[in-house]
Structures are given as C-alpha cells and as structure tokens.
Write an enzyme that holds these catalytic residues in place. Structure first.
Site: not given
Length: 338
Positions: A15, A132, A162, A216, A238, A245
């Site tokens: 993706a 992300c 995703s 992270k 999630r 997001h």
C-alpha cells in the site's frame, strides 16, 4: 531541478509503495527511470506510472548501482538487508521502516519540522522516515514549539487499520460483513475483534507497560526536535477506521499561550489546514483520507492547567504518514543537497 534520477521503490506491491509511486507522478518528481522492486513472490506484476505499466522486478537480482534514490517500504528485515547494500552502491535510501530511526548517525526527518537534518544523509546514505503517528503530531506541534516552547505532550491516538497493512484492511471489512450477517468471526491480524471495537494495543508491549508504538512517539519526538527535555506520554489505540489517524493532544507550553495565540501560529504553517470554528472539526474519514494536509481542530485552552493547550489532529497515515513524507524528503534532498 532539471536533473533526472533513477528511482527505486522497494515494496512496490504494498500500500505504501503503490502510494509513493502515485505521489511521485502527482508531484512530477524528476524521474529518468523507475525501478519497482519486491520480493520474488510479488515480482513479475506491474505498477502504473505515467500512463505505462512498469514491471515489478525481483530485488534479489537488482543492480543497485543503477539507482540514485531508493524508497524502502517493505519492512524492517528487508531494509536491514538491502539498505546498506544500496547505500554503499551510491543510492540514497529513504527508509520508511523503524529499523534505522534511532541510529544517531541516520537523520530522522519531517520536512516541515527539521529539513536541515537531511544534510547528514551522507553519514550512511540513509534517511529515516518517522512513524506515521509522530509525523502528523509534530507537523502540528512545530509552530507551537517554536513560538511558546513545549514541556510536555499527552497524546491519545486513534489509528486506522491501514497502518497494519492490506491484511488488516481486509480483516476489518470481512469482520463487519460477517457480524452484520450474524456470522462468527475469527481474528487473525489482531488478537481481538477489530470491527465495532477499539484495541488499546499497537505493536508489542515493553517492560515499562507501554507499547512499542507508544515509545516510538517518545523517542522520535525527542530526536526530531533535538530536545530530550520534552516529556511525551502516549496511549496508542487501533480503531475500526480504514484510512486516517486521529490524535487528541494535550500540551503544556513553556510560555503561557491562549487558544487564539496558538491558532495564529498554526494558521499559515506549512502542511497544516486549520479548523478555527468550534462547530467544525476534521475527521479521518471526511477530511484526511486520500489527502495530504495535517488537519488541526478543536484548539482550546486546557481548563485544568494554566499552560495547557488541547487540540485534535488528523491525517492520512498512508500519504503524509508515510509515502508523501518520503517523497517530500527526496524533494528537499535533490533541491538542496544533491
């Protein structure tokens, strides 16, 4: 930018890889030749680029000396193996995995936040793309950090499936369909049902009780801002959304700031689209999915803290959270450093 470059996209069948190719085309990146690469399992297929079908090549057979820039999005193990080989052959690697992010000699870059860090790419010929959730948060916080300073960030994320890949997208769709028909489901990608549910776990748990995804955000924020004094307290969740997001962010600034002061510095900041009215706010589905900006809304003074500011941030995790940020890094690279 008259020079053209031979460009590799490793992970071209995934993706993020497919979106990188789309964005390279959309932004007219100066490409002489595109080399889509994948494992032997995915090699032999094709991707569309500039109106033509380009064959996906087997990475095991590729001569890296042919390429000047490589976008890597095939997983950490693949980057661990191939990035040093590519870099030693003269290809500048822009890596979208977490494998190199915490190496001191590898720049970790968000072009709207710390483009100057790209200057260090020659240390190893590798540039790391952040996580992300970190990208969208720091694009939104950079103008606030510069204007008022930030001492503490509390953030709860609401991350779409995703971010876990194509299999997770299929799992959410399949579970929704089955449950609406009264049929049983069997979770595979996630440990629990994701349809009509929220899961307070992204990645593995660490000894301190936080997940790796949460840590992270801590490590990357401090590295990108170059400020070990910022305290970051994340909870990553999630949610049953396909793309985009969302983040609820609660800041403590060093200098006091009112909501209008914060809106003023966000209004013209690069990469940000600000929703100023209380009655209007961005969502992952209606605004961010398939688009490039980082959307900021619900900016308000924290009623519990004199230096507190609250805001709501959404962005497309596949585009700005991965593919677009990678391409923007390459654009700065060839404009200022190549």
């Amino acid at each position: 930018m008259s020079q053209e470059f031979n460009v590799v996209v490793l992970g071209a069948s995934g993706a993020v890889g497919q979106t990188i190719i789309e964005i390279l085309q959309e932004r007219n990146f100066p490409i002489a030749k595109l080399f889509p690469l994948a494992s032997s399992r995915s090699a032999g297929g094709t991707v569309s680029f500039n109106g033509k079908q380009v064959e996906i090549l087997d990475v095991d057979d590729f001569d890296w000396s042919q390429a000047q820039i490589g976008f890597f999005s095939a997983g950490g193990d693949v980057s661990e193996k191939w990035a040093p080989i590519a870099a030693e052959s003269g290809c500048v690697v822009i890596d979208n995995t977490s494998h190199f992010r915490y190496d001191n000699d590898v720049p970790l870059v968000i072009p709207e936040v710390n483009p100057e860090a790209i200057a260090d790419f020659r240390n190893r010929n590798i540039i790391a793309n952040p996580n992300c959730s970190t990208i969208q948060m720091l694009v939104a916080l950079k103008p606030i950090y510069d204007a008022f300073g930030i001492s503490r960030i509390n953030v709860a994320t609401y991350q779409s499936v995703s971010g876990s890949g194509k299999e997770a997208i299929a799992e959410l769709a399949g579970q929704c369909s089955k449950l609406l028909q009264g049929l049983p489901i069997e979770p595979k990608v996630y440990s629990k049902q994701i349809a009509f549910n929220v899961l307070p776990q992204i990645d593995t748990f660490m000894e301190n009780g936080y997940t790796k995804e949460e840590m992270k955000m801590v490590w990357e924020t401090q590295k990108i801002f170059g400020d070990d004094n910022i305290v970051v307290n994340p909870t990553a969740v999630r949610v049953p959304v396909f793309f985009g997001h969302s983040e609820a962010i609660h800041l403590e600034t060093i200098q006091p700031a009112e909501a209008e002061d914060v809106k003023a510095v966000l209004r013209d900041a690069p990469g940000i689209e600000l929703f100023e009215s209380n009655e209007e706010y961005p969502t992952a589905v209606t605004e961010s999915a398939g688009t490039d900006p980082v959307y900021v809304g619900r900016v308000r003074k924290d009623i519990s803290h004199s230096h507190g500011i609250n805001l709501w941030v959404v962005s497309d995790n596949i585009r700005k959270g991965a593919a677009l940020n990678s391409v923007q890094i390459a654009e700065v690279l060839i404009r200022d450093y190549y």
